[in-house]
Design an enzyme around this catalytic site. Structure first.
Site, short mmCIF file in Angstrom:
data_model
loop_
_atom_site.label_atom_id
_atom_site.label_comp_id
_atom_site.label_asym_id
_atom_site.label_seq_id
_atom_site.Cartn_x
_atom_site.Cartn_y
_atom_site.Cartn_z
N GLY A 157 5.01 8.18 3.00
CA GLY A 157 4.14 7.15 2.44
C GLY A 157 4.04 5.98 3.39
O GLY A 157 4.77 5.89 4.38
N LYS A 158 3.14 5.07 3.11
CA LYS A 158 2.98 3.89 3.96
C LYS A 158 2.18 2.85 3.21
O LYS A 158 1.39 3.17 2.31
CB LYS A 158 2.24 4.25 5.26
CG LYS A 158 2.57 3.35 6.43
CD LYS A 158 3.96 3.64 7.00
CE LYS A 158 4.26 2.81 8.22
NZ LYS A 158 5.52 3.18 8.86
N GLY A 159 2.37 1.59 3.61
CA GLY A 159 1.60 0.49 3.07
C GLY A 159 1.10 -0.40 4.18
O GLY A 159 1.69 -0.46 5.27
#
Length: 405
Positions: free
Chosen positions: A73-75
């Site tokens: 995941g990433k933001g």
């Protein structure tokens, strides 16, 4: 390319700034990946970074470890990290995506964001950490919290261990590549773009291995000395954003615009800051033996193809800069002791194994290091999948299908 499992676009009600969360995959309901703050950050960028995290998680899988890889995941927040509104925007962003952080997305610092800042904001929102979703799955979460706190408290010559492990892994990747390609490490040269936690640590440990760091580029420009920079002096003179105080330079050090880093002759070219910094138009300027990707997605695909055709291998980001993420989980799960000695020994062993496997596979089939690394990540993902099941699309090999748990 298969679609990610979850994409969220957030608009700050106060400033209009956009933020993004992408969960590419979930393993045991969990994903791992940092949060960056960068002006110009887009959903497409965060999507690619989340896919990269799926690959990083799978690549380091070792059935002998207690740590079982997570999903990716990433933001990202589209804002200059130096903007005085940045912390307030970060606070509102994390509040908006808090349910995902609590239950699925385990995050931490990335480009433009320090771990202490995200920890402080999370605490204000009632989160003891930004990896609570993993702690909730452990039999002895208290012991894991202690290990992580102890590890982050370790100081190595003036720098936190947590700020060193990623760049240490980048440096070791470059050194092992030199050894395997017959280039003497003592006297080899390197250029490092970016002088934050990854770039600074990479420069330190390349220099300590005997590599001459002839240039570094920060946001203020290029610093160069063909006889070798004093890396430790530069580290002591940098600010929290990785910008070096020019008053600390020696008379023999020269400065230039920061786009000159690509053209400096060297054995190892280490982009360790921004994404998308090596384009096809840049390739004719590059005078390096190899590119070691300390940043995420620094080399565009068409540029990498041209570099490969020119005989300049690219050690891909999800191989070269995987160690920050892996170290967090090795510490949490107890695969390393919360010491520099244990951490660096584990990184050394894993880097040597991964670079050897990927290099041998690439040589055997005449492909690129990225292709071989993707194949290894796919095989590892299949092993993890067989053990626990994986939710969502996005295996390291984009054509593969994951099992929904």
């Amino acid at each position: 390319m298969s679609a990610p499992l979850l994409e969220t676009t957030w608009t700050d009600p106060v400033t209009g700034v956009r933020g993004y969360v992408v969960l590419d995959t979930l393993v045991r309901g969990l994903a791992s990946g940092g949060l960056r703050i960068r002006e110009g950050c887009t959903l497409e960028e965060v999507r690619g970074l989340a896919r990269g995290m799926t690959r990083k998680e799978a690549l380091v899988y070792d059935p002998a470890d207690r740590y079982l890889p997570l999903g990716g995941g990433k933001g990202g927040i589209d804002l200059d990290p130096a903007d005085p509104r940045a912390v307030d925007v970060l606070r509102r962003f994390l509040a908006a995506v808090l349910p995902v952080v609590r239950s699925q997305w385990n995050t931490g610092e990335d480009f433009g964001l320090r771990q202490e800042t995200i920890d402080e904001v999370a605490a204000g929102l009632g989160l003891p950490s930004t990896v609570e979703a993993v702690f909730a799955t452990l039999d002895d979460a208290a012991a894991a919290r202690r290990r992580l706190a102890q590890a982050f408290a370790v100081d190595v010559d003036g720098i936190s261990l947590g700020d060193l492990v990623g760049g240490y892994g980048v440096a070791r990747t470059g050194v092992v590549h030199l050894e395997r390609t017959g280039v003497p490490v003592a006297g080899a040269t390197a250029v490092v773009q970016g002088f934050g936690s990854i770039g600074g640590a990479a420069a330190r440990y390349l220099a300590r291995a005997g590599v001459t760091v002839v240039a570094v580029a920060d946001r203020a420009g290029l610093i160069r000395n063909d006889a070798g920079l004093d890396v430790e002096a530069l580290l002591a003179a940098r600010d929290p954003l990785g910008v070096v105080d020019r008053s600390a330079l020696r008379p023999s050090d020269t400065t230039a615009p920061n786009d000159g880093w690509l053209a400096v002759p060297c054995d190892l070219l280490v982009p360790a800051a921004m994404s998308y910094v090596i384009t096809a138009d840049d390739v004719p300027r590059i005078r390096a033996r190899a590119v070691v990707e300390g940043a995420n997605m620094p080399t565009l695909p068409d540029a990498e193809a041209l570099l490969h055709a020119a005989g300049i291998p690219v050690l891909p980001d999800f191989l070269a800069n995987v160690m920050t993420n892996a170290w967090w989980w090795w510490t949490v799960f107890g695969d390393v002791e919360p010491t520099a000695e244990s951490s660096f020994a584990k990184i050394d062993a894993v880097v040597r194994r991964l670079v050897a496997t990927v290099s041998d596979d690439a040589a055997a089939r005449g492909g690129t290091l990225r292709e071989a690394a993707l194949d290894l990540a796919r095989r590892n993902a299949e092993a993890v999948q067989a053990a626990v099941g994986v939710t969502g699309p996005g295996t390291p090999a984009e054509e593969a299908t994951l099992v929904r748990a």
